[in-house]
Design an enzyme around this catalytic site. Structure first.
Site, mmCIF file in Angstrom:
data_model
loop_
_atom_site.group_PDB
_atom_site.id
_atom_site.type_symbol
_atom_site.label_atom_id
_atom_site.label_comp_id
_atom_site.label_asym_id
_atom_site.label_seq_id
_atom_site.Cartn_x
_atom_site.Cartn_y
_atom_site.Cartn_z
ATOM 1 N N ASP A 124 -9.368 72.899 11.062
ATOM 2 C CA ASP A 124 -8.954 73.989 11.944
ATOM 3 C C ASP A 124 -9.812 75.223 11.641
ATOM 4 O O ASP A 124 -9.357 76.181 11.028
ATOM 5 C CB ASP A 124 -7.464 74.275 11.697
ATOM 6 C CG ASP A 124 -6.874 75.194 12.756
ATOM 7 O OD1 ASP A 124 -7.553 75.449 13.766
ATOM 8 O OD2 ASP A 124 -5.720 75.649 12.551
ATOM 9 N N SER A 127 -2.382 83.484 12.997
ATOM 10 C CA SER A 127 -3.355 82.397 12.965
ATOM 11 C C SER A 127 -4.776 82.902 13.066
ATOM 12 O O SER A 127 -5.045 83.871 13.766
ATOM 13 C CB SER A 127 -3.126 81.445 14.127
ATOM 14 O OG SER A 127 -2.209 80.474 13.761
ATOM 15 N N HIS A 179 -7.757 76.294 16.443
ATOM 16 C CA HIS A 179 -6.663 76.236 17.420
ATOM 17 C C HIS A 179 -6.472 77.568 18.149
ATOM 18 O O HIS A 179 -5.670 77.671 19.074
ATOM 19 C CB HIS A 179 -5.358 75.742 16.763
ATOM 20 C CG HIS A 179 -4.573 76.787 16.028
ATOM 21 N ND1 HIS A 179 -4.617 76.902 14.661
ATOM 22 C CD2 HIS A 179 -3.719 77.740 16.459
ATOM 23 C CE1 HIS A 179 -3.820 77.900 14.290
ATOM 24 N NE2 HIS A 179 -3.266 78.415 15.364
HETATM 25 N N1 ARG Z 1 0.031 78.544 14.112
HETATM 26 C C1 ARG Z 1 0.495 79.873 13.931
HETATM 27 C C2 ARG Z 1 -0.215 80.811 14.880
HETATM 28 O O1 ARG Z 1 -0.775 80.377 15.818
HETATM 29 C C3 ARG Z 1 0.362 80.284 12.508
HETATM 30 C C4 ARG Z 1 1.490 79.758 11.750
HETATM 31 C C5 ARG Z 1 1.417 80.028 10.328
HETATM 32 N N2 ARG Z 1 2.698 79.692 9.842
HETATM 33 C C6 ARG Z 1 3.126 79.838 8.631
HETATM 34 N N3 ARG Z 1 4.347 79.539 8.347
HETATM 35 N N4 ARG Z 1 2.327 80.217 7.677
HETATM 36 O O2 ARG Z 1 -0.158 81.997 14.738
#
Ligand code: ARG
Length: 584
Positions: free
Chosen positions: A430, A526, A382
């Site tokens: 992912d 992420s 992503h």
């Molecule tokens: N999807 C988020 C990003 O793009 C990461 C989120 C991780 N969240 C968590 N609570 N561990 O950075």
């Protein structure tokens, strides 16, 4: 064993329903879910392959002889051919099973090896007689266990090994033999001929001889609480998880929650006690060689005044194992103490997370990534898009992206590979790979201040409750971006569907966090690493920061892509030799 069970057992000794109860208690040691996978000694998710094998798609398969170490430690095969070393001979045996080990040194007409079962009622049982060179001798009962008996049966072609090694056989009345000697055999258990075991001459009489009953359909002793081995053989339930390979294919020792005897590897495998601290890694996580006394003479062979007739192939095997090429990954060169107590996320220092990279798109620092060796960075699907590869930059050694520190490297991106089954709606699969461009003047991608994290080849390397680390340059919940590389200690969480029903996919995802939720990844982290340390302090990239409901909420732990599930996918793209730690 649970106390209730134990009390009930005491209470009902001798009663018939106790048998059922007994088997219930026994089953406690076996992991049913794991048994469904039908693991054997060839399953490299559970055990190491032999030095003459490599691990492909979870199975040990034969190497080609040229993939063995080149060391010259001559051995002679039953075909009359001399090989440079035991590995080369064994890898030949994989292709031509008639090529079996005969002796150490060159072949010079030393005669043959053979093994017969004598004076049994059928072809599959009897006293064990071996022909060694020009002489024949019976095998001694002394130290004759199921381990050695299995080897004798394998040699005679019984794939299930032995079912009994204690049965006695008598010489028929018309045979006049005077027994004065026998050969004591000591095997590891997966040899294909007794010639590979240590054979020692002993004084003996006819009562001292070993017998065996090999496994056949008919010999199968079946009763309601037998355990069915993967090879079809049945063994008594109480012979499972005791460190002894009763099945012959080790399937009775690979799915254990505890061991009746022997040593329990973290990966759920029972191994013999004597393999603990013997200087050789037996558990895939290395836990059998942990906390060992430095002296290392735990297993010193007491050589009595006996004549050892055979070579010690086990020594050769160990030596060859140590000569296999080793990957350098997961080792950091700072002296950071393990399991340090952490409150919030802490600021990282140079070299603490040398596999951490930052992915920049244009001016924006937008995701983390993990360097895994060569020109390759692992990240979340992503985080990246295939067609804008030219817009990304990989920053290595970065600790602070406002005040860019010394030792920071920047690489352009060659291409982006996104998992074919990545779903932007469920976040399944992912995972993505980024290939960096080489520095114009260099032939490799070697980067300063960067060490690759190891890629886990087995889902049994770490388990719920294990302490691991997350790191990233992302946001702190509430507080503004701090633009510094931070890290925190988290533990792997079991049964995560209770937090994310229908959204959590066990095979592909992993949850990690702390009980109070105080440490978590967040926006901007992420694609970054969740790393776990094995018993030898080697770091593995166990997860990729993927998603989570909010950040730092105990009821919603962070969700990570389970990297071990993608070992084959990764090695397909980057090449096995870059990430395969053992038996390349
Ligand atoms: N999807 C988020 C990003 O793009 C990461 C989120 C991780 N969240 C968590 N609570 N561990 O950075």
């Amino acid at each position: 064993m649970k106390l209730v069970h134990y009390l009930l057992l005491l209470f009902c000794v001798g009663l018939s329903f106790c048998k059922t109860l007994h088997s219930l208690v026994q089953e406690d040691l076996l992991d049913e879910k794991c048994l469904k996978e039908k693991y054997t000694h060839q399953s490299c998710e559970k055990v190491f392959c032999h030095p003459w094998e490599k691990c492909i798609d979870g199975s040990c398969i034969c190497k080609l002889p040229y993939q063995c170490p080149k060391a010259v430690m001559l051995v002679c095969a039953t075909t009359g051919k001399t090989y440079n070393n035991y590995c080369q001979l064994k890898s030949h045996e994989c292709i031509y099973p008639k090529t079996k080990f005969l002796t150490n040194g060159t072949c010079h007409g030393q005669g043959q090896f053979d093994l017969y079962l004598k004076y049994g009622n059928t072809e599959s049982e009897g006293l064990v007689e071996v022909k060694l060179g020009n002489a024949t001798a019976f095998i001694c009962k002394k130290n004759w266990t199921i381990t050695e008996a299995n080897v004798a049966c394998f040699y005679r072609g019984f794939k299930g090994g032995a079912v009994d090694y204690k049965k006695t056989f008598n010489f028929p009345g018309d045979v006049d033999v005077r027994i004065t000697e026998c050969l004591e055999a000591n095997c590891r258990g997966l040899e294909t001929t007794l010639a590979e075991c240590v054979l020692t001459k002993r004084k003996a009489n006819s009562k001292d001889l070993a017998g065996v009953v090999c496994h056949t359909q008919e010999a199968a002793l079946l009763n309601d609480d037998s355990f069915q081995c993967v090879n079809g053989k049945y063994i008594p339930q109480e012979k499972t998880c005791d460190g002894i390979n009763d099945c012959g294919d080790q399937s009775d020792e690979l799915c254990c929650k505890g061991c009746r005897s022997g040593f329990l590897c973290k990966s759920g495998v029972c191994i013999p006690k004597k393999y603990q601290c013997n200087g050789e890694l037996d558990c895939i996580g290395g836990d059998d060689e942990m906390n060992c006394e430095e002296t290392g003479n735990s297993e010193h062979e007491v050589q009595e005044q006996a004549e050892r007739l055979s070579a010690n192939t086990d020594e050769d095997r160990k030596l060859l194992k140590s000569l296999l090429p080793k990957l350098s990954c997961g080792v950091r060169n700072t002296t950071h103490t393990r399991r340090k107590r952490i409150v919030g996320g802490k600021i990282a220092t140079q070299g603490q997370f040398p596999w951490q990279v930052a992915i920049k798109e244009g001016e924006k620092l937008h995701c983390g990534g993990i360097y895994i060796g060569g020109c390759w960075v692992l990240t979340a699907a992503h985080c990246v898009r295939k067609n804008v590869a030219h817009r990304y930059q990989i920053w290595t050694g970065l600790l602070d992206w406002i005040k860019i520190n010394n030792g920071t490297g920047i690489r352009r991106v060659n291409r982006v590979i996104i998992h074919e089954q990545y779903s932007g709606t469920t976040y399944q699969n992912d995972i993505a790979l980024i290939e960096m461009k080489k520095h114009p003047t260099k032939t490799t991608c070697e980067l300063e201040n960067t060490t690759p994290a190891c890629v886990p080849w087995s889902k049994y390397l770490f388990k719920p409750g294990d302490k691991c680390f997350i790191s990233g340059l992302g946001q702190n919940e509430g507080i503004k971006n701090i633009y510094k590389l931070k890290w925190g200690e988290v533990k792997l969480i079991d049964n995560c569907s209770q937090y994310y029903s229908h959204r959590f996919f066990e095979k592909e995802m992993e949850c990690a966090g702390t009980d109070d939720g105080s440490i978590d990844a967040c926006k901007g982290d992420s694609g970054g690493p969740l790393v776990c340390m094995d018993s030898n302090d080697v770091f593995y990239v166990w997860g990729i920061v993927s998603w989570g409901e909010n950040c730092g909420k105990p009821e919603f732990p962070g969700v990570y892509t389970k990297v071990s599930n993608y070992f084959d996918w990764i090695s397909h793209h980057v090449g096995r030799s870059l990430i395969a730690q053992y038996n390349v």
